[in-house]
Design a protein around this motif. Structure first.
Motif, short mmCIF file in Angstrom:
data_model
loop_
_atom_site.label_atom_id
_atom_site.label_comp_id
_atom_site.label_asym_id
_atom_site.label_seq_id
_atom_site.Cartn_x
_atom_site.Cartn_y
_atom_site.Cartn_z
N ASP A 174 8.71 9.03 13.84
CA ASP A 174 9.95 8.39 13.41
C ASP A 174 9.84 7.80 12.01
OD1 ASP A 174 11.71 8.58 15.86
OD2 ASP A 174 9.95 7.61 16.72
N GLN A 175 8.63 7.49 11.57
CA GLN A 175 8.43 6.91 10.25
C GLN A 175 7.75 7.86 9.29
OE1 GLN A 175 9.81 4.02 9.64
NE2 GLN A 175 10.39 3.72 11.79
N THR A 176 7.62 9.14 9.67
CA THR A 176 6.93 10.11 8.82
C THR A 176 7.93 11.12 8.29
OG1 THR A 176 4.95 9.86 10.18
CG2 THR A 176 5.01 11.73 8.69
N PRO A 177 8.11 11.25 6.99
CA PRO A 177 9.06 12.23 6.45
C PRO A 177 8.54 13.65 6.62
CG PRO A 177 7.91 11.09 4.67
CD PRO A 177 7.50 10.40 5.93
N ALA A 178 9.42 14.60 6.40
CA ALA A 178 9.10 16.01 6.66
C ALA A 178 7.99 16.53 5.77
CB ALA A 178 10.36 16.87 6.49
N ASP A 179 8.00 16.17 4.49
CA ASP A 179 6.97 16.68 3.58
C ASP A 179 5.59 16.13 3.93
OD1 ASP A 179 7.69 14.14 2.95
OD2 ASP A 179 7.67 14.43 0.76
N GLU A 180 5.53 14.88 4.38
CA GLU A 180 4.25 14.32 4.79
C GLU A 180 3.76 14.95 6.08
OE1 GLU A 180 2.21 9.93 5.67
OE2 GLU A 180 4.28 10.09 4.95
N ARG A 181 4.65 15.28 6.99
CA ARG A 181 4.25 16.00 8.19
C ARG A 181 3.59 17.32 7.84
NH1 ARG A 181 10.08 15.76 11.20
NH2 ARG A 181 10.37 13.49 11.15
N ARG A 182 4.17 18.02 6.86
CA ARG A 182 3.62 19.31 6.47
C ARG A 182 2.23 19.14 5.86
NH1 ARG A 182 7.51 20.59 3.74
NH2 ARG A 182 8.62 21.74 5.36
N ARG A 183 2.03 18.16 5.01
CA ARG A 183 0.72 17.93 4.40
C ARG A 183 -0.33 17.61 5.47
NH1 ARG A 183 3.76 15.05 0.49
NH2 ARG A 183 3.18 13.09 1.51
N LEU A 307 7.29 22.66 17.53
CA LEU A 307 7.15 21.81 18.71
C LEU A 307 6.05 20.77 18.55
CD1 LEU A 307 7.46 24.56 21.49
CD2 LEU A 307 9.26 23.09 20.57
N CYS A 308 4.96 21.15 17.91
CA CYS A 308 3.78 20.28 17.88
C CYS A 308 3.80 19.30 16.71
CB CYS A 308 2.52 21.14 17.81
SG CYS A 308 0.99 20.26 18.17
N TRP A 309 4.39 19.72 15.58
CA TRP A 309 4.42 18.86 14.39
C TRP A 309 5.84 18.52 13.96
CZ3 TRP A 309 0.62 16.38 11.68
CH2 TRP A 309 -0.71 16.68 12.05
N LEU A 310 6.84 18.94 14.75
CA LEU A 310 8.25 18.68 14.42
C LEU A 310 8.57 19.20 13.03
CD1 LEU A 310 8.48 15.02 15.79
CD2 LEU A 310 8.80 17.16 17.03
N GLU A 311 8.03 20.39 12.74
CA GLU A 311 8.16 21.00 11.41
C GLU A 311 9.55 21.58 11.22
OE1 GLU A 311 7.54 21.38 8.10
OE2 GLU A 311 5.43 21.70 8.62
N SER A 312 10.05 21.49 9.98
CA SER A 312 11.30 22.11 9.59
C SER A 312 11.00 23.12 8.49
CB SER A 312 12.31 21.06 9.08
OG SER A 312 12.66 20.17 10.12
N PHE A 313 11.04 24.40 8.84
CA PHE A 313 10.66 25.45 7.90
C PHE A 313 11.81 25.78 6.96
CE2 PHE A 313 7.87 26.19 11.57
CZ PHE A 313 6.64 26.21 10.94
N THR A 314 11.42 26.39 5.84
CA THR A 314 12.40 26.75 4.83
C THR A 314 12.47 28.25 4.57
OG1 THR A 314 10.75 26.40 3.09
CG2 THR A 314 12.17 24.53 3.66
N SER A 315 11.55 29.04 5.12
CA SER A 315 11.57 30.50 4.94
C SER A 315 10.84 31.16 6.11
CB SER A 315 10.93 30.91 3.61
OG SER A 315 9.54 30.64 3.63
#
Length: 608
Positions: A174-183, A307-315
């Motif tokens: 809830d406190q982690t933005p999408a770009d930080e999740r990806r890193r 599912l595991c990292w709540l990732e939002s892909f772009t391609s």
């Protein structure tokens, strides 16, 4: 009111609705239909459907009731004969949405309708990579970050802290933005990658090649669909090849029909997330050959970054790279062939249409609902996907499958230097093979040399043992003979040093070489023999005789033993003895010269 089990079929002229009402009275039921609306009531059952095509009341409609099965069968004429009603197996979408008494859901429904019409008109470009939405700093601090289907959820994991680690890998989503999740995801995958495990599966791939031969149900369905490419749209519709079980139909009836407000970016994330989830599911089905086990839930959610990292892909390419990295990091079997197989299976499912996609999503929903912590993912993603996919246009899925089929994934895209690892491992394997071949040749040459060496060693050991035995025998015989000779020599030496007396009591000189008996009746002349043992026995007998004679009383008999040895032969005697010990000569062997030892014994017979 209960929603009954129902099923819809069609032919060119009629729409057939089969309704199961085992506890209803056949005499008390109502049926209403007009245009796209259909209503059925038989206490305690109520069913309301929104049909994909228009029906008409023209006198051809009819109904029947089967008392044994407890089912109503209703035939409704189509307004346009020959029209094909699409999506009759999408039961959740057929259920009319519940009316709401507030104005807010009505506004959302209208907005959703407007958004859906816009989606139908606008073509979506899957090849363009979109930039993720960046929230400003002043907005991110007070607001929570969104996730889930279409990024519509937030604050869910604040209430589920105990189950958080068992469901997802990210901490405090809830406190982690999408770009930080990806890193963080990329860093975790890089740390988890094991080159030894990958190379082991790369070279020893018998089990992997076995599972790659497995053909799931969609392979046969896709083959049948491909065989009907020249047929009409009605014949090629996927519902002909995809059949839902009764359990799956029941699950579809339990879902609540609703619409989703998704903008263009959210729709993009939803479609790419669908690909990611289907890839993980195809891997699970392939690796377990269609069977479910306790690891099935773990495999699906662990291999899907959505599912595991709540990732939002772009391609689409990012989806494939993420899936490939996770396959090579986490499951038991880590082989790039499994990645390509899952990609081809996902293309087949998308080409089969939304019925095949929905069947896979229902299976995933069942897997998660049977696993205690993973049921949260049904609430966040899978249930919404099952409802949303029923309203998705087939041309969207066809365009998505085409784009996925055109997207290529190579080992160099994964980022783990797989090609370099494989090349280095192949070089090492070739060197080991060369060394092994050289060792085999040397081992083949070694047995003959070892046999020769062993034979020579055995012969040498035999000869040495024989030599040692002969040496020991010679040493024993020489030792015994030396002892006897020494004793004889000592006796002879004592008698040489003693005065030599003849049988008349006269002293003889040392140069006397004969021993005579006084009466000359018996004269013994000792001559050497060829056998040293016999000579020694004779010497012993004569010595015993001399001793016995010396012990007789005086006056009865006199005996004199005269030993005379020439001085020139005293020096040669030890040499001959040493020569005899070697076995080359005879002990005290007689020669042509004057016998160096002459033993004479004289006995007085007058007194006898």
């Amino acid at each position: 009111m209960l929603t009954p089990a129902f099923e819809l079929t069609q032919d060119p002229d009629f729409l057939t609705i089969i309704i199961k009402v085992p506890y209803a009275r056949a005499s008390e039921f109502d049926v209403y239909f007009e245009g796209e609306d259909f209503k059925f009531y038989a206490k305690p059952y109520f069913l309301r459907l929104t049909l994909p095509g228009r029906i008409v009341e023209d006198g051809r409609e009819k109904a029947s009731y089967n008392t044994d099965k407890g089912t109503f069968t209703i035939w409704l004429p189509k307004e346009i004969p020959g029209q094909y009603f699409e999506g009759l197996d999408m039961l959740t979408s057929l259920l009319a949405p519940k009316k709401s008494r507030s104005a807010k859901p009505l506004v959302e429904e209208m907005a959703a309708s407007a958004e859906l019409s816009e989606e139908e008109e606008e073509e979506f470009d899957w090849e363009i990579e979109q930039t993720p939405y960046q929230e400003s700093a002043e907005n991110t601090l007070p607001l929570q970050h969104h996730y889930g289907f279409g990024n519509l959820r937030s604050g869910v994991f604040q209430r589920l802290q105990d189950e958080l680690s068992d469901v997802i890998d990210i901490k405090d989503p809830d406190q982690t933005p999408a770009d930080e999740r990806r890193r963080k995801r990329l860093a975790a995958e890089t740390a988890k990658f094991d080159p030894d495990h990958y190379l082991a599966d790369f070279f020893e791939d018998e089990a992997i090649q076995h599972v790659l031969k497995y053909k799931p149900w969609w392979v046969d369905a896709h083959r049948k669909m491909s065989a009907l490419q020249g047929e009409s749209h009605q014949e090629r519709d996927t519902h002909t090849f995809v059949v839902f079980s009764e359990e799956e139909r029941e699950q579809l009836r339990r879902f609540t029909n609703k619409s989703y407000l998704l903008d263009k970016r959210s729709r993009h994330h939803v479609y790419l997330g669908l690909i990611d989830i289907l890839l993980a599911y195809c891997y699970e089905i392939c690796i377990n050959e269609g069977d479910k086990n306790v690891e099935s839930s773990w495999n699906v959610r662990k291999l899907s970054a959505t599912l595991c990292w709540l990732e939002s892909f772009t391609s689409i390419h990012d989806v494939l790279v993420s899936f490939g990295r996770r396959v090579l990091c986490y499951p038991l079997h880590r082989h790039f062939g499994l990645v390509t197989r899952a990609c081809s299976d996902t293309v087949m499912i998308l080409q089969l249409g939304r019925a095949a996609v929905l069947k896979c999503l229902l299976d995933i929903h069942k897997i998660f609902i049977e696993n205690d912590p993973a049921y949260i993912l049904n609430d966040l993603f899978i249930t919404d996907y099952c409802i949303w996919i029923q309203k998705t246009k087939s041309k969207k899925l066809a365009a998505l499958s085409e784009s996925l089929q055109k997207t290529t994934l190579a080992k160099s895209h994964i980022g783990f230097e797989l090609e370099e690892l494989e090349a280095a491992a192949v070089l090492v394997q070739e060197e080991e093979s060369a060394l092994k071949a050289a060792g085999t040749v040397s081992k083949q040459q070694l047995p003959s040399s070892e046999s020769e060496t062993s034979d020579s060693e055995e012969s040498s050991s035999t000869s040495s043992s024989e030599t040692e035995g002969s040496d020991s025998d010679e040493r024993e015989s020489s030792t015994s003979e030396d002892g006897k000779i020494n004793s004889v020599q000592g006796t002879l030496q004592e008698e040489r040093t003693a005065p030599l007396i003849d049988c008349n009591g006269l002293r003889q000189g040392t140069n006397t070489s004969t021993f005579e008996v006084s009466d000359e009746k018996s004269k013994v002349s000792l001559q050497s023999t060829s056998v040293p043992g016999k000579l020694i026995e004779e010497l012993e007998k004569q010595m015993h005789t001399a001793i016995r004679l010396s012990e007789q009383p005086e006056g009865l008999a006199t005996a004199s033993c005269i030993f005379q040895e020439q001085e020139e032969n005293c020096v040669s005697e030890p040499d001959r003895l040493s020569k005899d010990t070697t076995g080359k000569g005879n002990f005290l062997e007689a020669s042509s010269k004057t016998n160096p030892l002459l033993f004479l014994c004289s006995t007085n017979d007058d007194e006898d």
